[in-house]
Design an enzyme around this catalytic site. Structure first.
Site, PDB file in Angstrom:
ATOM      1  CD  GLU A 125      -2.927  -0.979  -0.090  1.00  0.00           C
ATOM      2  OE1 GLU A 125      -2.967   0.097  -0.718  1.00  0.00           O
ATOM      3  OE2 GLU A 125      -3.587  -1.971  -0.415  1.00  0.00           O
ATOM      4  CE1 TYR A 132      -6.732   2.826  -0.802  1.00  0.00           C
ATOM      5  CE2 TYR A 132      -4.379   3.008  -0.358  1.00  0.00           C
ATOM      6  CZ  TYR A 132      -5.442   2.333  -0.919  1.00  0.00           C
ATOM      7  OH  TYR A 132      -5.228   1.148  -1.563  1.00  0.00           O
ATOM      8  CG  ASP A 154      -8.239   3.691  -4.943  1.00  0.00           C
ATOM      9  OD1 ASP A 154      -9.477   3.671  -5.119  1.00  0.00           O
ATOM     10  OD2 ASP A 154      -7.454   3.070  -5.678  1.00  0.00           O
ATOM     11  CB  CYS A 174     -14.531   2.838 -14.116  1.00  0.00           C
ATOM     12  SG  CYS A 174     -15.495   4.354 -13.982  1.00  0.00           S
ATOM     13  CB  CYS A 189     -18.729   2.601 -21.092  1.00  0.00           C
ATOM     14  SG  CYS A 189     -18.171   4.098 -20.235  1.00  0.00           S
ATOM     15  CB  CYS A 209     -18.663  -0.980 -17.443  1.00  0.00           C
ATOM     16  SG  CYS A 209     -18.943  -0.546 -15.713  1.00  0.00           S
ATOM     17  CB  CYS A 267     -22.960   3.907 -15.254  1.00  0.00           C
ATOM     18  SG  CYS A 267     -21.785   5.280 -15.108  1.00  0.00           S
TER      19      CYS A 267
END
Length: 309
Positions: A55, A138, A156, A211, A218, A221, A227
DNA sequence: AAGGCGGGGCT
DNA sequence: AGCCCAGCCTT
């Protein structure tokens, strides 16, 4: 969090009537179970320390560049105690060109704090995690979810974008993280541990692979029909005029980077003249070296410079 | 809320 | 030549 665990946690749609975000979570969760990348910090044999290291490395550095560095790092310093005992110069050299070397410094401080105050074990709970150097909102949430399998609202840049589009109906989130976004993220996140962990990983992955900021796919997706942004006809970015990427050429950041690169490549102390040769503007160079010393990234010994022990 | 802080790869 | 990337910290 690869296939089997994700599929086992696949939720039902029974709660749809009460929870307007259930369909979104379900679709993204199913998609993740089928297409998640096989990253080493997601492997079954991962450790909380490995998750924390990943991370920190991933703070502003893309996955493709982190993966080899993470493997080498974990082989060399598999536990917090190993990194705590290392030479800082070795740590900074291993960090290499990941960028923002203060992160490496803080990660070692983090290891030392974990050894000194937490018996060498990555602590539980976002409050204790946030007390560690270099761990912000985060990272504390991500470690709680991915290392400890406890509920956290993990937001994030990917999740911000997914929520801005799917829920908010806009192209991109505002330049800075707002209280309204935090509230939306908390409302969308499942309340149970397993569900929240799955949603965190799946929503981040969707933002990273489908995305995306530049050219969203798209057509591929899993939530294209739900959406809000797509249904509105994919309107443009309302904040475009206010986004200004920081310049790079000629900045202190570039000069600091050159100094650090020169010191990383040298086996020992480097002559002042050699350091000064990395940049033409002597005043700017002096200012940058001074700031690196102030940050603890560089030490001055006589007229020479070196990475700290 | 804004700005500093690396570096590389893609459009 | 921008733009973007699993952010954090200080002011």
């Amino acid at each position: 969090m690869t296939g089997p665990a994700a599929r086992a946690a696949r939720p039902t749609t029974a709660a749809t009537a009460r929870d307007p975000h259930a369909d979104l979570r379900d679709a993204v969760g199913r998609w993740f179970g089928d297409t998640a990348r096989d990253l080493p910090w997601r492997a079954p044999d991962r450790t909380p320390w490995g998750v924390l290291v990943s991370e920190v490395m991933l703070q502003q550095t893309p996955v493709v560049r982190v993966e080899p560095a993470w493997r080498a790092w974990m082989e060399r310093w598999p536990e917090p105690a190993d990194l705590a005992a290392a030479s800082t110069a070795d740590v900074l050299r291993a960090w290499g060109r990941l960028g923002y070397p203060r992160r490496a410094l803080r990660l070692q401080e983090c290891a030392r704090t974990i050894v000194a105050r937490h018996d060498g074990v990555v602590p539980l709970g976002e409050e204790a995690l946030r007390a560690l150097p270099g761990v912000g909102e985060y990272t504390a949430a991500a470690v709680t979810a991915f290392a400890h399998a406890q509920r956290a609202v993990v937001v994030d840049t990917n999740v911000r974008r997914v929520l801005a589009r799917a829920v908010g109906g806009v192209a991109l989130p505002a330049p800075s993280y707002t209280a309204a976004e935090r509230a939306t993220a908390a409302a969308v996140a499942p309340t149970d541990d397993a569900g929240a962990v799955l949603w965190a990983a799946a929503s981040m992955e969707l933002g990273a692979l489908v995305c995306t900021a530049r050219s969203p796919r798209c057509g591929a997706c899993p939530v294209r029909d739900a959406c809000a942004w797509r249904r509105a006809g994919r309107p443009g970015d309302e904040h475009a005029a206010r986004r200004r990427t920081q310049a790079w050429a000629g900045t202190d950041r570039q000069v600091r980077g050159r100094v650090m690169a020169a010191l990383r490549e040298a086996p020992g102390p480097v002559a002042g003249d050699t350091v000064r040769a990395v940049w033409h503007d002597a005043a700017q160079l002096d200012r940058c070296v001074a700031s690196l010393v102030e940050d603890g990234l560089v030490e001055q010994v006589g007229g020479r410079y070196r990475l700290p022990d």
